[in-house]
Write an enzyme that holds these catalytic residues in place. Structure first.
Site, PDB file in Angstrom:
ATOM      1  N   GLY A  10       1.650  41.239  28.593  1.00 13.96           N
ATOM      2  CA  GLY A  10       0.301  41.099  28.057  1.00 13.96           C
ATOM      3  C   GLY A  10      -0.527  42.230  28.620  1.00 13.96           C
ATOM      4  N   GLU A  11      -1.802  41.984  28.834  1.00 13.48           N
ATOM      5  CA  GLU A  11      -2.654  42.999  29.446  1.00 13.48           C
ATOM      6  C   GLU A  11      -2.871  42.634  30.907  1.00 13.48           C
ATOM      7  OE1 GLU A  11      -2.228  45.585  26.971  1.00 13.48           O
ATOM      8  OE2 GLU A  11      -3.663  46.043  28.565  1.00 13.48           O
ATOM      9  N   SER A  12      -2.360  43.478  31.806  1.00 12.43           N
ATOM     10  CA  SER A  12      -2.392  43.130  33.228  1.00 12.43           C
ATOM     11  C   SER A  12      -3.825  42.980  33.736  1.00 12.43           C
ATOM     12  CB  SER A  12      -1.641  44.179  34.048  1.00 12.43           C
ATOM     13  OG  SER A  12      -2.263  45.439  33.926  1.00 12.43           O
ATOM     14  N   CYS A  17       6.936  43.180  32.446  1.00 10.24           N
ATOM     15  CA  CYS A  17       5.944  44.172  31.986  1.00 10.24           C
ATOM     16  C   CYS A  17       4.608  44.022  32.729  1.00 10.24           C
ATOM     17  CB  CYS A  17       5.772  44.082  30.471  1.00 10.24           C
ATOM     18  SG  CYS A  17       4.929  45.516  29.788  1.00 10.24           S
ATOM     19  N   ARG A  47       0.890  52.365  35.195  1.00  7.58           N
ATOM     20  CA  ARG A  47       0.661  51.653  33.937  1.00  7.58           C
ATOM     21  C   ARG A  47       0.819  52.582  32.739  1.00  7.58           C
ATOM     22  NH1 ARG A  47      -4.888  48.917  33.618  1.00  7.58           N
ATOM     23  NH2 ARG A  47      -3.937  48.182  31.712  1.00  7.58           N
ATOM     24  N   ILE A  73       7.210  48.012  25.703  1.00  6.18           N
ATOM     25  CA  ILE A  73       5.977  48.047  24.918  1.00  6.18           C
ATOM     26  C   ILE A  73       4.818  48.464  25.822  1.00  6.18           C
ATOM     27  CG2 ILE A  73       4.364  46.667  23.539  1.00  6.18           C
ATOM     28  CD1 ILE A  73       6.791  44.962  22.724  1.00  6.18           C
ATOM     29  N   ARG A  74       4.290  49.667  25.587  1.00  4.42           N
ATOM     30  CA  ARG A  74       3.236  50.208  26.470  1.00  4.42           C
ATOM     31  C   ARG A  74       3.626  49.924  27.933  1.00  4.42           C
ATOM     32  NH1 ARG A  74      -2.197  50.863  25.060  1.00  4.42           N
ATOM     33  NH2 ARG A  74      -2.740  49.554  26.808  1.00  4.42           N
ATOM     34  N   HIS A  89      10.944  43.671  28.128  1.00  8.19           N
ATOM     35  CA  HIS A  89      10.675  42.305  27.670  1.00  8.19           C
ATOM     36  C   HIS A  89      11.951  41.548  27.307  1.00  8.19           C
ATOM     37  CE1 HIS A  89       6.321  42.609  27.572  1.00  8.19           C
ATOM     38  NE2 HIS A  89       6.477  43.833  27.114  1.00  8.19           N
ATOM     39  N   GLU A 145      12.308  38.520  27.047  1.00  2.20           N
ATOM     40  CA  GLU A 145      11.960  37.354  26.234  1.00  2.20           C
ATOM     41  C   GLU A 145      11.877  37.691  24.748  1.00  2.20           C
ATOM     42  OE1 GLU A 145      10.030  39.047  28.184  1.00  2.20           O
ATOM     43  OE2 GLU A 145       8.044  39.335  27.289  1.00  2.20           O
TER      44      GLU A 145
END
Lengths: 200, 301
Positions: A47-49, A79, A106, A140-141, A176, A178
């Protein structure tokens, strides 16, 4: 039966809940301190850390989880989760849990158009399951783990950089697991890292 | 492809596109028009920002043709925050989309809030490396956009009104139709696909899984923490807030409150605490009194 808590403020927590249930664990979303204090293991999703870290701080869970980690709570981080678990986030003073002796950068591969899938290599195999086939990493990013301390074992790597590391009861991936059908990262976490018995 | 070398990076796959949408679940995406607003949004806990020149309420008030934002402004916002930056192109304007992709935005919103460039066709989104989000009013529209390559769907609502009624209508329409598909027998699905005007394979998939193949977010009219939590309880997986934040009296605390509300959408006690003392929300326009021609949600098909 052991209960796995998935931090469920923001990100792809649902995929981790589904995967944990599919592997026979009791899995619950963690959104408050009561639940966080009780679970037997924690998963910090992608997600967004910054967002997840901020919400953990606002709802009084950063210190709580940090304290439980020092007492040996097993944690799987993917991530953004890995960023939150890292002792050092290069160039950022954002709220974090910490505890994992690595330095991360990041968005180190670039923006979304640089997101990719690739086979990752087994570096240090303390588990026979890794030999069953290649591991596909979905990045992903994604962050990059720039350096690790001596007490951290690099398990999977890509282009010479660690992409999954273990330090005692902490397991952290920059990709990821998952999002693919391969359940081995979660199985390794539950049964080898956390030492939970397999469902019979 | 059989000659794919997975030891090399496979960039911009369907899985990485939908994957980013998965990472944006449970959070708030905020419309911002300046780097300063982007910072306020990020500090409040926004998981992404939508860079645009005018928020929908101003587009509505000022009229004229609404287009893609100036690249310079988008780049300033990209430099000011570390969270994903999205930007809007007009419906069917694939060159605006190409420009946004060249700028490296993380998601493109092919949006009815801007003036449509093509009344017949939407952008062929499969041809792009960057993922797309598109609006919908019902299941058929959602599946048409996914068929064209959208990696995320948002129900349209009625942007720039501060009235949540259309957002509720559209989300309920999508979830009701998904539930109805689940009750059909296999031989009824082709007829359903015909009625929905949706790709048959996607209709079959939705009937089997009971959900859209990509994440489904909500947009258009959210102005309060309670609105945001309402959309989440109705099944939205995240919330877009446009005019609701920066057209309110005091944007920073409202932005933070909406983030907190989405994170605690099932906890009324916390929602009560979060909703206290936020000042006036945007004044808004009731959709019930609007002429059909003033509605943005009827753009696109």
């Amino acid at each position: 039966m052991k209960t796995v808590g998935v931090i469920s403020f923001q990100g792809d927590f649902e995929k981790h809940l589904e995967r944990s249930c599919a592997l026979g664990m009791r899995a619950v979303p963690v959104r408050d301190t009561e639940t966080a204090a009780q679970v037997d293991a924690i998963i910090i999703p992608g997600g967004e850390s910054t967002t997840i870290g901020m919400l953990l701080q606002r709802f009084g869970m950063l210190d709580l989880i940090g304290g439980r980690i020092r007492e040996g709570l097993p944690v799987l981080a993917t991530c953004a989760g890995t960023i939150l678990l890292a002792e050092e986030i290069i160039g950022s003073d954002q709220p974090r849990i910490g505890g994992l002796h690595v330095a991360v950068r990041r968005n180190a591969y670039g923006r979304q158009i640089e997101s990719f899938e690739a086979e990752v290599a087994v570096s240090n195999s303390d588990w026979a399951g890794w030999q069953d086939g290649s591991v596909l990493g979905v990045f992903i990013r994604a962050p990059i783990i720039d350096s690790v301390s001596d007490d951290v074992t690099v398990i999977l790597e890509f282009e010479g950089k660690p992409v999954m590391v273990r330090q005692g009861a902490l397991l952290a991936a920059t990709f990821h697991p998952e999002l693919t059908a391969d359940t081995r990262v979660h199985e390794y976490f539950f049964h080898t890292v956390a030492g939970f018995p397999r469902a019979t | 492809m059989s000659d794919t070398l997975w030891t090399e990076r496979q960039k911009s796959t369907w899985r990485t596109k939908v994957g980013l949408a998965e990472m944006l679940k449970g959070g708030v995406i905020m419309d911002v028009t300046t780097a300063e607003q982007a910072k306020i949004a990020a500090e409040a806990g926004a998981q992404a920002v939508m860079a645009l020149e005018r928020v929908p309420a101003d587009i509505r008030a000022q009229g004229g043709v609404a287009r893609m934002s100036d690249p310079e402004m988008i780049q300033k916002i990209q430099k000011s925050v570390s969270i994903p930056v999205m930007a809007k192109c007009r419906i069917g304007h694939f060159v605006e989309a190409q420009i946004l992709e060249a700028l490296g935005v993380d998601f493109i919103d092919e949006s009815e809030v801007l003036t449509p460039a093509d009344v017949n066709y939407h952008v062929d989104k499969h041809g792009f490396s960057v993922p797309f989000v598109c609006g919908c009013r019902d299941l058929g529209e959602a599946l048409r956009r996914i068929g064209e390559g959208a990696a995320m769907i948002r129900t349209k609502g009625e942007a720039g009104t501060g009235d949540v009624v259309e957002a509720v209508r559209h989300l309920r329409s999508v979830t009701d139709e998904i539930r109805r598909l689940g009750s059909l027998k296999p031989e009824q699905l082709m007829g359903a696909a015909k009625d929905l005007g949706a790709p048959y394979d996607l209709v079959v998939e939705v009937a089997r899984t009971g959900k859209l193949p990509v994440p489904n977010f909500s947009a258009g009219g959210v102005a309060t923490p309670a609105d945001a939590a309402l959309m989440m309880q109705l099944g939205a997986e995240a919330v877009f807030v446009g005019s609701g934040i920066f057209k309110s009296d005091d944007p920073a605390p409202r932005a933070r409150a909406i983030v907190d509300a989405v994170a605690n959408y099932e906890n009324p006690a916390k929602l009560a605490e979060i909703s206290r003392g936020l000042g006036q929300p945007m004044s808004g326009i009731a959709v019930a009194g609007m002429a059909e021609s003033e509605k943005l949600s009827v753009r696109g098909w």
